[in-house]
Scaffold this motif. Sequence first.
Motif, PDB file in Angstrom:
ATOM      1  N   LEU A 335       1.824   4.377  -4.205  1.00  0.00           N
ATOM      2  CA  LEU A 335       1.503   3.964  -2.845  1.00  0.00           C
ATOM      3  C   LEU A 335       2.382   4.765  -1.905  1.00  0.00           C
ATOM      4  CD1 LEU A 335      -0.100   1.882  -1.052  1.00  0.00           C
ATOM      5  CD2 LEU A 335       1.935   0.444  -1.184  1.00  0.00           C
ATOM      6  N   LEU A 336       1.770   5.519  -0.991  1.00  0.00           N
ATOM      7  CA  LEU A 336       2.516   6.428  -0.126  1.00  0.00           C
ATOM      8  C   LEU A 336       3.063   5.697   1.093  1.00  0.00           C
ATOM      9  CD1 LEU A 336       0.752   8.374  -1.907  1.00  0.00           C
ATOM     10  CD2 LEU A 336       0.779   9.939   0.027  1.00  0.00           C
ATOM     11  N   PRO A 337       4.197   6.158   1.611  1.00  0.00           N
ATOM     12  CA  PRO A 337       4.725   5.594   2.868  1.00  0.00           C
ATOM     13  C   PRO A 337       3.958   6.157   4.054  1.00  0.00           C
ATOM     14  CG  PRO A 337       6.111   7.394   2.154  1.00  0.00           C
ATOM     15  CD  PRO A 337       5.063   7.228   1.079  1.00  0.00           C
ATOM     16  N   ASP A 338       4.127   5.517   5.190  1.00  0.00           N
ATOM     17  CA  ASP A 338       3.618   6.047   6.461  1.00  0.00           C
ATOM     18  C   ASP A 338       4.777   6.623   7.253  1.00  0.00           C
ATOM     19  OD1 ASP A 338       0.898   5.447   6.190  1.00  0.00           O
ATOM     20  OD2 ASP A 338       1.237   3.358   6.745  1.00  0.00           O
ATOM     21  N   PRO A 339       4.609   7.810   7.858  1.00  0.00           N
ATOM     22  CA  PRO A 339       3.480   8.730   7.711  1.00  0.00           C
ATOM     23  C   PRO A 339       3.531   9.448   6.364  1.00  0.00           C
ATOM     24  CG  PRO A 339       5.156   9.725   9.081  1.00  0.00           C
ATOM     25  CD  PRO A 339       5.642   8.329   8.780  1.00  0.00           C
ATOM     26  N   VAL A 340       2.382   9.998   5.965  1.00  0.00           N
ATOM     27  CA  VAL A 340       2.305  10.603   4.635  1.00  0.00           C
ATOM     28  C   VAL A 340       2.780  12.053   4.626  1.00  0.00           C
ATOM     29  CG1 VAL A 340       0.452   9.087   3.878  1.00  0.00           C
ATOM     30  CG2 VAL A 340      -0.122  11.259   4.959  1.00  0.00           C
ATOM     31  N   ALA A 385       9.735  11.462 -15.795  1.00  0.00           N
ATOM     32  CA  ALA A 385      10.801  10.621 -15.237  1.00  0.00           C
ATOM     33  C   ALA A 385      11.358  11.233 -13.952  1.00  0.00           C
ATOM     34  CB  ALA A 385      11.915  10.445 -16.267  1.00  0.00           C
ATOM     35  N   GLU A 386      11.495  12.547 -13.930  1.00  0.00           N
ATOM     36  CA  GLU A 386      11.999  13.197 -12.726  1.00  0.00           C
ATOM     37  C   GLU A 386      11.000  13.061 -11.576  1.00  0.00           C
ATOM     38  OE1 GLU A 386      13.808  17.551 -11.302  1.00  0.00           O
ATOM     39  OE2 GLU A 386      13.020  17.277 -13.340  1.00  0.00           O
ATOM     40  N   LEU A 387       9.716  13.207 -11.892  1.00  0.00           N
ATOM     41  CA  LEU A 387       8.687  13.035 -10.857  1.00  0.00           C
ATOM     42  C   LEU A 387       8.690  11.616 -10.326  1.00  0.00           C
ATOM     43  CD1 LEU A 387       6.201  13.948  -9.235  1.00  0.00           C
ATOM     44  CD2 LEU A 387       4.802  13.386 -11.232  1.00  0.00           C
ATOM     45  N   ASN A 388       8.757  10.623 -11.203  1.00  0.00           N
ATOM     46  CA  ASN A 388       8.780   9.230 -10.750  1.00  0.00           C
ATOM     47  C   ASN A 388       9.965   8.973  -9.829  1.00  0.00           C
ATOM     48  OD1 ASN A 388       6.499   8.630 -12.230  1.00  0.00           O
ATOM     49  ND2 ASN A 388       7.603   7.741 -13.956  1.00  0.00           N
ATOM     50  N   LEU A 397       5.917   3.950  -3.724  1.00  0.00           N
ATOM     51  CA  LEU A 397       6.000   2.844  -4.672  1.00  0.00           C
ATOM     52  C   LEU A 397       5.158   3.226  -5.876  1.00  0.00           C
ATOM     53  CD1 LEU A 397       6.893  -0.042  -5.377  1.00  0.00           C
ATOM     54  CD2 LEU A 397       4.863  -0.882  -4.160  1.00  0.00           C
ATOM     55  N   VAL A 398       5.811   3.480  -7.020  1.00  0.00           N
ATOM     56  CA  VAL A 398       5.132   3.983  -8.207  1.00  0.00           C
ATOM     57  C   VAL A 398       4.586   2.824  -9.035  1.00  0.00           C
ATOM     58  CG1 VAL A 398       5.414   5.260 -10.373  1.00  0.00           C
ATOM     59  CG2 VAL A 398       6.538   6.074  -8.282  1.00  0.00           C
ATOM     60  N   PHE A 399       3.289   2.912  -9.369  1.00  0.00           N
ATOM     61  CA  PHE A 399       2.658   2.015 -10.331  1.00  0.00           C
ATOM     62  C   PHE A 399       2.425   2.857 -11.582  1.00  0.00           C
ATOM     63  CE2 PHE A 399       1.500   0.627  -6.086  1.00  0.00           C
ATOM     64  CZ  PHE A 399       1.808  -0.731  -6.115  1.00  0.00           C
ATOM     65  N   ASN A 400       3.302   2.746 -12.534  1.00  0.00           N
ATOM     66  CA  ASN A 400       3.393   3.729 -13.607  1.00  0.00           C
ATOM     67  C   ASN A 400       2.161   3.711 -14.512  1.00  0.00           C
ATOM     68  OD1 ASN A 400       4.247   5.615 -15.426  1.00  0.00           O
ATOM     69  ND2 ASN A 400       6.090   4.525 -16.060  1.00  0.00           N
ATOM     70  N   ALA A 401       1.382   4.785 -14.476  1.00  0.00           N
ATOM     71  CA  ALA A 401       0.182   4.909 -15.300  1.00  0.00           C
ATOM     72  C   ALA A 401       0.500   5.276 -16.742  1.00  0.00           C
ATOM     73  CB  ALA A 401      -0.736   5.973 -14.699  1.00  0.00           C
ATOM     74  N   HIS A 402       1.777   5.319 -17.096  1.00  0.00           N
ATOM     75  CA  HIS A 402       2.198   5.703 -18.437  1.00  0.00           C
ATOM     76  C   HIS A 402       3.023   4.596 -19.078  1.00  0.00           C
ATOM     77  CE1 HIS A 402       0.838   9.783 -17.442  1.00  0.00           C
ATOM     78  NE2 HIS A 402       1.308   9.489 -16.239  1.00  0.00           N
ATOM     79  N   ALA A 403       2.789   3.353 -18.655  1.00  0.00           N
ATOM     80  CA  ALA A 403       3.520   2.199 -19.160  1.00  0.00           C
ATOM     81  C   ALA A 403       2.558   1.227 -19.823  1.00  0.00           C
ATOM     82  CB  ALA A 403       4.266   1.501 -18.017  1.00  0.00           C
ATOM     83  N   ILE A 404       3.050   0.449 -20.763  1.00  0.00           N
ATOM     84  CA  ILE A 404       2.219  -0.458 -21.539  1.00  0.00           C
ATOM     85  C   ILE A 404       2.156  -1.848 -20.908  1.00  0.00           C
ATOM     86  CG2 ILE A 404       2.115  -1.720 -23.732  1.00  0.00           C
ATOM     87  CD1 ILE A 404       3.033   0.804 -25.125  1.00  0.00           C
ATOM     88  N   GLY A 409       3.433  -1.299 -15.189  1.00  0.00           N
ATOM     89  CA  GLY A 409       2.298  -0.631 -14.575  1.00  0.00           C
ATOM     90  C   GLY A 409       2.006  -1.146 -13.177  1.00  0.00           C
ATOM     91  N   GLY A 410       2.782  -2.142 -12.736  1.00  0.00           N
ATOM     92  CA  GLY A 410       2.592  -2.724 -11.419  1.00  0.00           C
ATOM     93  C   GLY A 410       3.830  -2.582 -10.567  1.00  0.00           C
ATOM     94  N   LEU A 411       4.273  -3.698 -10.000  1.00  0.00           N
ATOM     95  CA  LEU A 411       5.402  -3.651  -9.065  1.00  0.00           C
ATOM     96  C   LEU A 411       6.752  -3.493  -9.758  1.00  0.00           C
ATOM     97  CD1 LEU A 411       4.281  -6.425  -6.540  1.00  0.00           C
ATOM     98  CD2 LEU A 411       4.293  -3.948  -6.172  1.00  0.00           C
ATOM     99  N   GLY A 412       6.780  -3.599 -11.085  1.00  0.00           N
ATOM    100  CA  GLY A 412       8.027  -3.406 -11.814  1.00  0.00           C
ATOM    101  C   GLY A 412       8.835  -4.665 -12.010  1.00  0.00           C
ATOM    102  N   VAL A 413       8.395  -5.785 -11.420  1.00  0.00           N
ATOM    103  CA  VAL A 413       9.124  -7.047 -11.564  1.00  0.00           C
ATOM    104  C   VAL A 413       8.226  -8.067 -12.260  1.00  0.00           C
ATOM    105  CG1 VAL A 413      10.554  -6.640  -9.538  1.00  0.00           C
ATOM    106  CG2 VAL A 413       8.396  -7.893  -9.294  1.00  0.00           C
ATOM    107  N   VAL A 414       8.856  -9.040 -12.888  1.00  0.00           N
ATOM    108  CA  VAL A 414       8.138 -10.090 -13.590  1.00  0.00           C
ATOM    109  C   VAL A 414       7.508 -11.037 -12.578  1.00  0.00           C
ATOM    110  CG1 VAL A 414       8.426 -12.077 -15.116  1.00  0.00           C
ATOM    111  CG2 VAL A 414       9.591  -9.918 -15.633  1.00  0.00           C
TER     112      VAL A 414
END
Length: 446
Positions: A335-340, A385-388, A397-404, A409-414
Amino acid sequence: MGLRDLRAELSQLDLIDQGPLLQQLSHDQFSFSPSLVPRLQPCCADLVVRVSSTAEVVQVAGACARHGVPLTPRGAGTGNYGQAVPLEGGVVLDTSAMQQVRQFDLLSGVLTAEPGCRLLELDRYLQPQGWALRLAPSTWRTASLGGFIAGGSSGVGSVRWGLLRDPGNLLGLEVVTVEPEPRVLQLDAAAARGLNHAYGSNGIFTAITVPTAPWQDWQEVALVAESAAAALALGEQLTAAALEIDGLCFLERRLLERMPALGSSPWPSGDALLLLAAPAALPLIETMATAAGAELCWQRPQWPPRGLLLRELCWNHTTLQVRANAPQFTYQLVLLPDPVGPFIEAIAERWPGWVHWHLERVRQGGRLRWVGLLPFQWRGEAALAELNGALKAAGGLVFNAHAITVEDGGLGVVDADQVAAKRAYDPAGLCNPGKLRGWSSGAVEA
C-alpha cells in the motif's frame, strides 16, 4: 492420526487418496512465489474429500475431529499464497461442488450462496435481475465465493467498496465447527468478521451472505499517456471526480509492452490506465484524458464477457501475464503512501529498472489510495528482504506475498477476532494448521 479409520468412516463419500489429482488438489497458485515453492511443493494431503452438501461437510468435520486428522478447506485453488495447501497433510475438503444459491432478496440485493459458486456464474445469475457482485478478483471466471472470502482481500470493485474485510462486505456465514459433534452455526456480520480472510483456518464455510450492487453496463476503457506522472495524476483526478468507476489500474509502459492486446491492434507506446467505467462516465473521462494528453485506445462493454477481459490484465493477472513469457518474475504487494511520486522515485533510484510499476486504485479506510502489485525478477531471499525493508522505509505498508500465515500476508499483527473464532469453532486446532500465527504462538496483539 487415525487415517485408516477415518477413511473407512468416510468411505461412502467421494474420496481421492492417490494419483495426480491428489497432488493437484493439494496445491494452489503458490508458484508465483519462488520463496514459497520449496516450502509448499512437497506438501500433499493424505486424502481429498469432495463434498456436495452441508451434511457431508458435517460428516467430514466430525470424523477429522474424532480421529485427530488435520482438515484444510479448499475452493477453486486460485490463491497465490498457499492458502489451500495442507502443511500437515490430513484431509483437503474440496467444496467446489457446493454451488447452490440459497437465497436472493431482489429488493435489497442480499445474496446467500454456497462456497463452491463461481463468481462469474453468480454474476450470470444476478445480472438478469439487475444486480452484480460488489467485489471480485481478476480470476472472476474461475474463483469461488468461499475461496474469495477465505483467501482474498480486494479486487475489481475495491475503488468503490473498499477491501474485502471492510465492514459491510460480508454480512454472514453458515459455519461448520471442527468438533467430534460438529455444530452448524449461522453467524451475523459481526460474528463472521473473524473468519473473513482467515484462509479457512478457523471454521468451514457452507454458505456465505454478501451484499450486491445495482448492475451497471461497465465499459472497458484503456487510456495511454505520455508519462507515468501524467497517467497517475489522471487516475487520481478520475477517481476523485463524481464518476462511476469500478476499477482503475495503472501499468507503466514496460509492463504494458508485456501485456497481450485486447483487440487486433498492438498497444501504443506509453503508460496506461485501464478502467471499468459506467457508460454515463465516458464523455467526461474522454474530456479529462484529452486535457491530460492521454489517448483513448480501447473501449467495449464488459458484459457479456468474451475473449480476453480488461480485468485479466489487472490485479494478480498482471503478474500472471508477465510470467507467461518470463517465469523468473514474481511480485510484492504494498500500500503506497500519499503522494506516490517520492515513493516511486526512492525505489526506482535504489534499484533502477528492477521493480516494475503496477498500481491499483482502492478505497482503504474510506480514503482513495494506490496499492501496488509490483513485478520484479527474482534475485533471492536476501534481495526480497532488502526490497521489503526499502518499501517500508519509503512509507509503504507491505502485505507480504511470500508468506504462509494470515498475519504475515496481511498487516503483520495477530487479529484477536480470528484467534477467538478458531478457539470457538476449531478448539483442537485441526483446521488448516500452521496458517494462523496467533494460534500457533498463543500470542494476541492489539
